[in-house]
Design a protein around this motif. Structure first.
Motif, PDB file in Angstrom:
ATOM      1  N   GLY A 141      27.369  32.247  44.906  1.00  0.00           N
ATOM      2  CA  GLY A 141      27.422  32.117  46.364  1.00  0.00           C
ATOM      3  C   GLY A 141      28.710  32.668  46.938  1.00  0.00           C
ATOM      4  O   GLY A 141      28.709  33.348  47.974  1.00  0.00           O
ATOM      5  N   GLN A 142      29.812  32.404  46.265  1.00  0.00           N
ATOM      6  CA  GLN A 142      31.100  32.907  46.723  1.00  0.00           C
ATOM      7  C   GLN A 142      31.145  34.431  46.620  1.00  0.00           C
ATOM      8  O   GLN A 142      31.720  35.107  47.486  1.00  0.00           O
ATOM      9  CB  GLN A 142      32.215  32.294  45.883  1.00  0.00           C
ATOM     10  CG  GLN A 142      33.615  32.743  46.290  1.00  0.00           C
ATOM     11  CD  GLN A 142      34.692  32.110  45.417  1.00  0.00           C
ATOM     12  OE1 GLN A 142      34.422  31.176  44.656  1.00  0.00           O
ATOM     13  NE2 GLN A 142      35.904  32.618  45.520  1.00  0.00           N
ATOM     14  N   ILE A 168      38.889  45.827  45.952  1.00  0.00           N
ATOM     15  CA  ILE A 168      38.579  45.821  44.520  1.00  0.00           C
ATOM     16  C   ILE A 168      39.021  44.504  43.900  1.00  0.00           C
ATOM     17  O   ILE A 168      38.284  43.889  43.116  1.00  0.00           O
ATOM     18  CB  ILE A 168      39.261  47.017  43.821  1.00  0.00           C
ATOM     19  CG1 ILE A 168      38.677  48.331  44.323  1.00  0.00           C
ATOM     20  CG2 ILE A 168      39.113  46.908  42.301  1.00  0.00           C
ATOM     21  CD1 ILE A 168      39.392  49.567  43.791  1.00  0.00           C
ATOM     22  N   LEU A 169      40.225  44.057  44.266  1.00  0.00           N
ATOM     23  CA  LEU A 169      40.744  42.787  43.737  1.00  0.00           C
ATOM     24  C   LEU A 169      39.895  41.611  44.196  1.00  0.00           C
ATOM     25  O   LEU A 169      39.559  40.716  43.411  1.00  0.00           O
ATOM     26  CB  LEU A 169      42.192  42.607  44.162  1.00  0.00           C
ATOM     27  CG  LEU A 169      42.895  41.323  43.687  1.00  0.00           C
ATOM     28  CD1 LEU A 169      42.903  41.251  42.164  1.00  0.00           C
ATOM     29  CD2 LEU A 169      44.314  41.253  44.240  1.00  0.00           C
ATOM     30  N   TYR A 170      39.515  41.594  45.483  1.00  0.00           N
ATOM     31  CA  TYR A 170      38.690  40.501  45.994  1.00  0.00           C
ATOM     32  C   TYR A 170      37.316  40.472  45.317  1.00  0.00           C
ATOM     33  O   TYR A 170      36.799  39.402  44.971  1.00  0.00           O
ATOM     34  CB  TYR A 170      38.520  40.629  47.508  1.00  0.00           C
ATOM     35  CG  TYR A 170      39.669  40.035  48.296  1.00  0.00           C
ATOM     36  CD1 TYR A 170      39.715  38.678  48.574  1.00  0.00           C
ATOM     37  CD2 TYR A 170      40.707  40.843  48.757  1.00  0.00           C
ATOM     38  CE1 TYR A 170      40.762  38.127  49.298  1.00  0.00           C
ATOM     39  CE2 TYR A 170      41.762  40.308  49.482  1.00  0.00           C
ATOM     40  CZ  TYR A 170      41.786  38.942  49.747  1.00  0.00           C
ATOM     41  OH  TYR A 170      42.834  38.403  50.453  1.00  0.00           O
ATOM     42  N   TYR A 171      36.730  41.647  45.125  1.00  0.00           N
ATOM     43  CA  TYR A 171      35.423  41.696  44.474  1.00  0.00           C
ATOM     44  C   TYR A 171      35.520  41.284  43.005  1.00  0.00           C
ATOM     45  O   TYR A 171      34.586  40.691  42.450  1.00  0.00           O
ATOM     46  CB  TYR A 171      34.824  43.092  44.594  1.00  0.00           C
ATOM     47  CG  TYR A 171      34.409  43.456  45.999  1.00  0.00           C
ATOM     48  CD1 TYR A 171      34.004  42.474  46.898  1.00  0.00           C
ATOM     49  CD2 TYR A 171      34.430  44.767  46.445  1.00  0.00           C
ATOM     50  CE1 TYR A 171      33.637  42.793  48.200  1.00  0.00           C
ATOM     51  CE2 TYR A 171      34.061  45.104  47.740  1.00  0.00           C
ATOM     52  CZ  TYR A 171      33.663  44.111  48.609  1.00  0.00           C
ATOM     53  OH  TYR A 171      33.287  44.429  49.890  1.00  0.00           O
ATOM     54  N   MET A 172      36.640  41.600  42.370  1.00  0.00           N
ATOM     55  CA  MET A 172      36.859  41.149  40.986  1.00  0.00           C
ATOM     56  C   MET A 172      36.854  39.623  40.919  1.00  0.00           C
ATOM     57  O   MET A 172      36.232  39.026  40.032  1.00  0.00           O
ATOM     58  CB  MET A 172      38.191  41.686  40.473  1.00  0.00           C
ATOM     59  CG  MET A 172      38.207  43.169  40.158  1.00  0.00           C
ATOM     60  SD  MET A 172      39.889  43.778  39.813  1.00  0.00           S
ATOM     61  CE  MET A 172      40.359  42.678  38.447  1.00  0.00           C
ATOM     62  N   ARG A 173      37.529  38.999  41.863  1.00  0.00           N
ATOM     63  CA  ARG A 173      37.550  37.532  41.894  1.00  0.00           C
ATOM     64  C   ARG A 173      36.164  36.974  42.171  1.00  0.00           C
ATOM     65  O   ARG A 173      35.754  35.956  41.620  1.00  0.00           O
ATOM     66  CB  ARG A 173      38.528  37.057  42.957  1.00  0.00           C
ATOM     67  CG  ARG A 173      39.982  37.383  42.657  1.00  0.00           C
ATOM     68  CD  ARG A 173      40.878  37.050  43.844  1.00  0.00           C
ATOM     69  NE  ARG A 173      42.283  37.315  43.584  1.00  0.00           N
ATOM     70  CZ  ARG A 173      43.241  37.268  44.502  1.00  0.00           C
ATOM     71  NH1 ARG A 173      42.919  36.942  45.760  1.00  0.00           N
ATOM     72  NH2 ARG A 173      44.494  37.531  44.179  1.00  0.00           N
ATOM     73  N   GLY A 174      35.414  37.652  43.061  1.00  0.00           N
ATOM     74  CA  GLY A 174      34.072  37.201  43.372  1.00  0.00           C
ATOM     75  C   GLY A 174      33.139  37.303  42.189  1.00  0.00           C
ATOM     76  O   GLY A 174      32.296  36.421  41.957  1.00  0.00           O
ATOM     77  N   ILE A 175      33.272  38.364  41.411  1.00  0.00           N
ATOM     78  CA  ILE A 175      32.414  38.548  40.234  1.00  0.00           C
ATOM     79  C   ILE A 175      32.632  37.433  39.231  1.00  0.00           C
ATOM     80  O   ILE A 175      31.685  36.954  38.586  1.00  0.00           O
ATOM     81  CB  ILE A 175      32.708  39.931  39.591  1.00  0.00           C
ATOM     82  CG1 ILE A 175      32.212  41.044  40.507  1.00  0.00           C
ATOM     83  CG2 ILE A 175      32.050  40.045  38.222  1.00  0.00           C
ATOM     84  CD1 ILE A 175      32.636  42.423  40.066  1.00  0.00           C
ATOM     85  N   GLU A 176      33.871  37.006  39.097  1.00  0.00           N
ATOM     86  CA  GLU A 176      34.194  35.974  38.113  1.00  0.00           C
ATOM     87  C   GLU A 176      33.970  34.566  38.652  1.00  0.00           C
ATOM     88  O   GLU A 176      34.124  33.594  37.915  1.00  0.00           O
ATOM     89  CB  GLU A 176      35.652  36.129  37.680  1.00  0.00           C
ATOM     90  CG  GLU A 176      35.913  37.461  36.966  1.00  0.00           C
ATOM     91  CD  GLU A 176      37.376  37.691  36.678  1.00  0.00           C
ATOM     92  OE1 GLU A 176      38.210  37.024  37.343  1.00  0.00           O
ATOM     93  OE2 GLU A 176      37.698  38.515  35.819  1.00  0.00           O
ATOM     94  N   GLY A 177      33.613  34.426  39.941  1.00  0.00           N
ATOM     95  CA  GLY A 177      33.402  33.107  40.530  1.00  0.00           C
ATOM     96  C   GLY A 177      31.934  32.778  40.694  1.00  0.00           C
ATOM     97  O   GLY A 177      31.049  33.487  40.170  1.00  0.00           O
TER      98      GLY A 177
END
Length: 410
Positions: free
Chosen positions: A183-184, A171-180
């Motif tokens: 492509g990331q 969940i934390l990793y996907y949160m970071r991905g959503i805000e980045g």
């Protein structure tokens, strides 16, 4: 005092109430999970946390289903499985977040930003995370050692604990991905959800194997098995985390090693299922003179299709009561075989063995009686062509006094 339910007997409890340590563990795990999600909300907001949860759930649900399929022959208590999942997603996550964050900040002041980040990911995080996840397995070894009957049980509990950890971490990793960058984000989805979803369950399963050995053997080797399993989990975890610094080549090597470990785990699971079937065929024939078991029952109990067909047949002939009775009979017979295996390895006290055996045999008789109350004139089951099944033997044919004597090693 009320009579014990079939589930209480199968779990070896002395009452129908959930044990206090189990309740405490579930409550603590739930509180830690809420704290972790609350921290995520502070970091990214409720909407982002919900989006990350939606992305992380499908993989977790699929893997939970696969783990439960592995656990069908001798299923573990549901609340114990829930505790393993909750511990990984609650206690282990909170512990890892705190210790990893504090250690990372201390290393930054000593090593600098870049080296500290690598050291935290490749050294600190594997040790911390596998220790917190492994603590649940040590707790089960101390509190419910008799529930761990072999490698499959160790792998099941460890995998669920690791999966709970991976779910909340993703969940934390996907949160970071959503805000980045986009492509990331998609790379994060592919790596965390498709390429390496078995990472945490696989690492912790090594600890689970060590704990399973300790639960089913005697002697000083038990300590070294637990420590060795934990070290294997840490090293495999560290290999994956540290491989990122070497680019694609490092990831390929780490993925190949994990693939080999996964194949080994599958082989262990297959061999352990064969071992359990062998125990059923080895120990249950001794109960044929008692009338509770017949050779046809042993054959039926030895395969998943045979068990499923027997429950279906019981449901067709005696409804839900018959199906539940057959299920109780099958699980009790399996527990009886495992109980004899513990007696042969001297990992259970003789008095405890006889008390538990009497309780299991009582459940087998009760299951049979429940079926006959629902269907007094039971037709012969299809898997007993030339002989009467012990489960469906006419009333009055059970000879409860003729039980095998089991020697115990000293």
């Amino acid at each position: 005092m009320s009579a014990l339910t079939p589930q209480s007997i199968l779990e070896g409890r002395s009452s129908n109430r959930a044990p206090v340590p189990l309740i405490i563990g579930l409550v603590v795990s739930g509180i830690c999970l809420l704290l972790a999600l609350g921290f995520y909300v502070v970091l990214g907001g409720t909407a982002v946390v919900l989006a990350g949860t939606v992305l992380a759930l499908p993989t977790a649900v699929l893997l939970v289903g696969l783990i439960l399929l592995v656990d069908r022959l001798e299923p573990e208590p549901r609340l114990h499985l829930l505790l393993a999942l909750g511990w990984g997603g609650g206690v282990a996550i909170i512990g890892a977040l705190i210790v990893n964050s504090v250690s990372g900040e201390l290393l930054v002041s000593v090593l600098g930003s870049g080296p500290a980040e690598f050291a935290t990911a490749a050294v600190i995080a594997p040790v911390v995370e596998e220790s917190f996840k492994g603590a649940l397995l040590l707790f089960l070894l101390w509190w419910r050692r008799t529930e761990i009957d072999g490698p499959t049980d160790g792998i099941v509990y460890a995998s669920l604990c690791g999966l709970g950890f991976a779910l909340v971490e993703n969940i934390l990793y996907y949160m970071r991905g959503i805000e980045g960058p986009a492509g990331q984000f998609w790379l994060m989805i592919v790596v965390r959800g498709v390429v390496a979803p078995l990472g945490h369950p696989l690492y912790t399963s090594l600890t689970g194997l060590g704990v399973a050995y300790a639960a089913t053997h005697r002697g000083p080797g038990r300590f070294f098995a637990v420590v060795g399993g934990w070290l294997g989990a840490v090293l495999l975890h560290a290999l994956w985390n540290g491989s990122t610094v070497f680019g694609l080549g490092g990831l390929i090597i780490a993925y190949a090693v994990e693939a080999v470990v996964l194949v080994v785990m599958i082989v262990i699971l297959v061999r352990d299922r064969r071992r359990l079937v062998g125990l059923i065929r080895r120990y249950l024939p001794a109960y044929v003179p008692s009338g509770l078991v017949q050779p046809a029952d042993v054959q039926m109990l030895g395969t998943m299709p045979g068990r499923r067909h027997a429950r279906h047949w019981a449901r067709v002939n005696a409804g839900g009561v018959g199906a539940r009775a057959m299920g109780d009979y099958q699980l009790a017979a399996t527990e009886l075989a495992l109980l004899h295996a513990r007696a042969q390895t001297a990992t259970i006290d003789p008095r405890a063995f006889h008390a538990r055996r009497d309780a299991i045999l009582g459940l087998m008789r009760a299951a049979r009686d429940a079926f006959f109350r629902r269907l007094p004139q039971a037709p012969p089951p299809p898997w007993a062509r030339q002989q009467q099944s012990g489960f469906f033997a006419p009333p009055g044919q059970i000879q409860v006094a003729r039980l095998p004597q089991v020697p115990h090693r000293r």
